[in-house]
Design an enzyme around this catalytic site. Sequence first.
Site, PDB file in Angstrom:
ATOM      1  N   ARG B  21      -0.198  -4.157  19.803  1.00  0.00           N
ATOM      2  CA  ARG B  21      -0.923  -5.974  19.905  1.00  0.00           C
ATOM      3  C   ARG B  21      -0.644  -6.694  19.187  1.00  0.00           C
ATOM      4  O   ARG B  21      -0.903  -7.359  19.435  1.00  0.00           O
ATOM      5  CB  ARG B  21      -2.167  -5.271  18.566  1.00  0.00           C
ATOM      6  CG  ARG B  21      -3.251  -3.961  19.133  1.00  0.00           C
ATOM      7  CD  ARG B  21      -4.352  -3.243  18.466  1.00  0.00           C
ATOM      8  NE  ARG B  21      -4.148  -3.110  16.715  1.00  0.00           N
ATOM      9  CZ  ARG B  21      -3.861  -2.046  16.340  1.00  0.00           C
ATOM     10  NH1 ARG B  21      -3.756  -0.904  16.914  1.00  0.00           N
ATOM     11  NH2 ARG B  21      -3.448  -2.069  14.993  1.00  0.00           N
ATOM     12  N   SER B  38       0.019  12.376  17.087  1.00  0.00           N
ATOM     13  CA  SER B  38      -1.304  12.044  17.387  1.00  0.00           C
ATOM     14  C   SER B  38      -2.134  13.114  17.164  1.00  0.00           C
ATOM     15  O   SER B  38      -3.066  13.100  17.619  1.00  0.00           O
ATOM     16  CB  SER B  38      -1.203  10.744  18.189  1.00  0.00           C
ATOM     17  OG  SER B  38      -2.669   9.708  18.089  1.00  0.00           O
ATOM     18  N   CYS B  42      -5.784  16.850   9.757  1.00  0.00           N
ATOM     19  CA  CYS B  42      -6.378  17.037   8.838  1.00  0.00           C
ATOM     20  C   CYS B  42      -7.647  18.285   9.224  1.00  0.00           C
ATOM     21  O   CYS B  42      -8.495  18.535   8.549  1.00  0.00           O
ATOM     22  CB  CYS B  42      -6.801  15.732   7.561  1.00  0.00           C
ATOM     23  SG  CYS B  42      -5.521  14.980   7.272  1.00  0.00           S
ATOM     24  N   TYR B 273      13.272   1.524   8.492  1.00  0.00           N
ATOM     25  CA  TYR B 273      12.207   1.321   7.077  1.00  0.00           C
ATOM     26  C   TYR B 273      11.872   2.860   7.969  1.00  0.00           C
ATOM     27  O   TYR B 273      12.220   3.440   8.318  1.00  0.00           O
ATOM     28  CB  TYR B 273      10.608   0.603   7.984  1.00  0.00           C
ATOM     29  CG  TYR B 273      11.687  -0.867   8.352  1.00  0.00           C
ATOM     30  CD1 TYR B 273      11.126  -2.057   7.315  1.00  0.00           C
ATOM     31  CD2 TYR B 273      12.736  -1.406   8.905  1.00  0.00           C
ATOM     32  CE1 TYR B 273      11.398  -3.419   7.387  1.00  0.00           C
ATOM     33  CE2 TYR B 273      12.735  -2.307   9.265  1.00  0.00           C
ATOM     34  CZ  TYR B 273      11.775  -3.639   8.678  1.00  0.00           C
ATOM     35  OH  TYR B 273      13.252  -5.152   8.474  1.00  0.00           O
ATOM     36  N   ALA B 274      10.655   3.107   6.230  1.00  0.00           N
ATOM     37  CA  ALA B 274      10.090   4.476   5.837  1.00  0.00           C
ATOM     38  C   ALA B 274       8.329   4.443   6.036  1.00  0.00           C
ATOM     39  O   ALA B 274       8.509   3.273   4.782  1.00  0.00           O
ATOM     40  CB  ALA B 274      10.977   4.923   5.567  1.00  0.00           C
ATOM     41  N   LYS B 428     -31.037   3.981 -11.855  1.00  0.00           N
ATOM     42  CA  LYS B 428     -29.324   3.614 -13.071  1.00  0.00           C
ATOM     43  C   LYS B 428     -28.793   4.893 -12.257  1.00  0.00           C
ATOM     44  O   LYS B 428     -28.778   6.311 -12.544  1.00  0.00           O
ATOM     45  CB  LYS B 428     -29.671   4.565 -13.783  1.00  0.00           C
ATOM     46  CG  LYS B 428     -30.300   3.666 -14.827  1.00  0.00           C
ATOM     47  CD  LYS B 428     -31.002   3.872 -16.484  1.00  0.00           C
ATOM     48  CE  LYS B 428     -31.530   3.496 -16.442  1.00  0.00           C
ATOM     49  NZ  LYS B 428     -32.213   3.226 -17.967  1.00  0.00           N
TER      50      LYS B 428
END
Lengths: 547, 547
Positions: B21, B38, B42, B273-274, B428
């Site tokens: 992007r 991808s 979960c 990088y990680a 409350k």
Amino acid sequence: MKVVIVGGVAGGMSAATRLRRLSEDTEIVVLDKGPYVSFANCGLPYYLSGEISDRNDLIVESPEQLNQRFRIDVRPNTEVTDINPAKHQVTVNHDGSQDTLDYDKLILSPGSKAVIPEITGLSKANNVFTLRNIPDVDKIMNRLESHPATAAVIGAGSIGVEAVENLTNRGIKTTLIEAGDHVLPFLDFEMAGIVEKELAEHKVDVKLNTRVKQINNDQLTLSDDTVVSADIVILAVGVRPDTSLIQKVGIKTGDRGGIIVDDHYQTSEQDIYAVGDAILVKDLITNQLVSIPLASPANRQGRQVADVIMGINRRNKGGIGTAIVRTFDLGAAATGLNAKQLQSTGIDFMTVHTTNSSHAGYFPGGTPLSLKVMFDSKTGQLYGAQAVGKNSVDKRIDVLAVAIKSKMKITNLPEFELSYAPPFGSAKDPVNMIGYAGENLLEGLSENIQFDQVDEAVRNGDYLIDVRTPEELSRDGRLPNAVNIPLDSLRDHLNTIPKDKQIIVSCRSGQRSYIAERILKNDGFNVKNLDGAFLTYSAAYPERIIH
Amino acid sequence: MKVVIVGGVAGGMSAATRLRRLSEDTEIVVLDKGPYVSFANCGLPYYLSGEISDRNDLIVESPEQLNQRFRIDVRPNTEVTDINPAKHQVTVNHDGSQDTLDYDKLILSPGSKAVIPEITGLSKANNVFTLRNIPDVDKIMNRLESHPATAAVIGAGSIGVEAVENLTNRGIKTTLIEAGDHVLPFLDFEMAGIVEKELAEHKVDVKLNTRVKQINNDQLTLSDDTVVSADIVILAVGVRPDTSLIQKVGIKTGDRGGIIVDDHYQTSEQDIYAVGDAILVKDLITNQLVSIPLASPANRQGRQVADVIMGINRRNKGGIGTAIVRTFDLGAAATGLNAKQLQSTGIDFMTVHTTNSSHAGYFPGGTPLSLKVMFDSKTGQLYGAQAVGKNSVDKRIDVLAVAIKSKMKITNLPEFELSYAPPFGSAKDPVNMIGYAGENLLEGLSENIQFDQVDEAVRNGDYLIDVRTPEELSRDGRLPNAVNIPLDSLRDHLNTIPKDKQIIVSCRSGQRSYIAERILKNDGFNVKNLDGAFLTYSAAYPERIIH
């Protein structure tokens, strides 16, 4: 010390019980002109349908219970008819007999009263009711026993919409009549459109931009001269502070009669304090004095004024106002300022709309959640948020309410570590997502155009591309004057897009069109994203969609 | 520029799509040793029961879709076997053939792998599975087709508990075996007790303080020498960074092999990088480097590292960790530090437990919501929160997660303007309420004693008063060694209470006992409130309640 409290619902009763917890030897007297104290104000509409089925559930605590547990002297049906600040004395009327009470401290928590609009024939009508307290509800329930077939609710604020839902759930064909151009004035026009669709799907006849001119038995004549029949009418056009006596005795009031208090809830008179619906509070964004007639602030203020009176350092920090209403299967909520309010301040702000699934898309049961956030065009400070959807609206608006009240920025939202497991949320929660979208605007990676500007822009020559698939277009409808180039073939069609024009891209929710915007921007086009895309535009203007 | 990304799930794929992007002309290659990228990590446990019924739903995007929309070169089944930082080159193995790829920037997002405990016979067992990816799930589903009657899950973390729920929902009698003294280690002991009760009510056999010594076909021998039969066994004792290659090539790692990165996700090697499960991040409360192997931070980090590589000013601000798990009808969530973690820091903190209805008590459908909040004894800074209940657990923990991450104080919670209408909340809100309770502690209006200290205190002479009604005591059970004086008659029994002793008061949730504490304190007694009262104590020690 003797503390007299006028008004025994949210603010007054919170003050009374906190006072007792702080002190065993303070004399606490609570006066209320009505027959009930400590009742569930916000529950009243739900008793009309039987969703709350036991009338006793509407009465949270009785005077006897309050006396037993808190030694509070609760006096219902006792109206204060005069206040003498110099003498530290109030005059009360109970069952027709007058009495005077001395006080060391006086707390005013009179609440608000229903606004009664000017309608010809209203005073003679016996089928028109307000919905503010238990006697109101008793009268309505009495009328409902005769099984009315039709109802009208005048005013589409929270109470009006709740009344509509509960009358409809009772099987009564209901018309909702609203003078403004959308329901639920705390929402903006396009967000309210989602609620109006839900009302229509439940066979509620919603008449916007409409007033009632005349009531004649069960016939209501509207401002467009159509006639609606309603065996029962609920008046819910708004509330105002119930402060006529307070004004009369010279306690300083402001806008619409709201009591002016300092940060410690003290009125213009020494030893007289005020809390709840009837006071004005500082709006934390505009710093102006406003009325926020809601139960939550009233409870907080009641507790805080007790602290102040007992010498604890506590002050009213002002408010932003957070509101939520259920409408059949939908929740609709807002916090902070809406677009109309923001426009009136002259603040330069950006707006972003998103629609995401209420939880992970791959897990069953998720429903669309529409969010709107507004923030400062330069600093990113958050000013307002709105949410409408079937699930988790309350969760997202609460998170945003904390952010707004704490003066956070749009760039804080992506950092929020919100709970995620598939039944509850998404790895990128909708609040994170709208933060990313807003951050892209603030940082200039994306520019957007609003639903109410796009038609004029296209008329003036902008080139509108809809990047949804042809299947979506034929299923959901087309935007007026849009060229269809599906996102996944956009790169192959760059040469068909005019280089010299302002391009506007749209899709379903705005997410794919943002990808399209980036592809085109990286290729040198001048592009804006239609904020909220088809979903927001069609919520605002369902009649403009081409099927 | 050519960016190579190792690992194609949360962190890696977020980096890849954000990179595209931001730039049309960057070459983006994603390598993954597994067959799928991808995928919905979960969601895997929910496929075991069929709650997620379509296997395709587990795969969020295919390599083809990613290529079409984002022009990403996705290469599944491609394992990185060497990294040469000096040459800017990685060696890969795909279907047995070696290849090398040059990179300008390398992003490592290898994720974590299941810890395999030492159990005799484990390597020979063919009914033992981990639950980390789609091949794992395929193997488990294959086994489930033979309709096993019994299952064992080893490890009561999030994945273990989710596996238990889904196997049970499939009709399999399941044993949960946990080495620690409670389930869900992100919770504290007494909060986990509520989850253990829910598991027991669903006929799950929970064995705490227990290890598996040996596996012999479908027979598990436990540390107490009992034998459990399990036709299928799920191993879920935890995860660790999948970084053996990364360590081998000399990239700096820390605790348990977690990759050390700077604020801009750069490793010890330039242009490498990680992100994701495999990195260590700064805990915002302790400032120590910790592992937070969760999907949400991984997604955020992936997006941020793309920004860093493309020259946008973005940095990793550290984390607090927010976790949530559904267990049958319950949600259980935590954010920030738990008591055990806080105790290990040496910070002096206060703890407050409350149980309130998830929404207004007078409205149908509310369920008990148990909250725990910990904060600094001097400054009030919030350090951690936990929530367990059937409804709105995610909402309250999200609000508290924002407060903790923003370094707010316990005294901020009462000020939150949270949405209230009867179906959604309370005037409350439970978050306001626990804020009030905590503020009372911080300001010295109330003192409390924890569930795990009260028995010893009473043994040492403290005087414990239970202010519930006799009806509640006979219905719900008694605390050991408590004198019963119902709250509403407390003022009439002051002379029966010893003036010279430390008094401890308890009720059901701690709210009435707080009123009792204030009555007694105002009368000169030395009083502490049993924090969370009967509900917290009985969740921790159900076996000590006297029926």
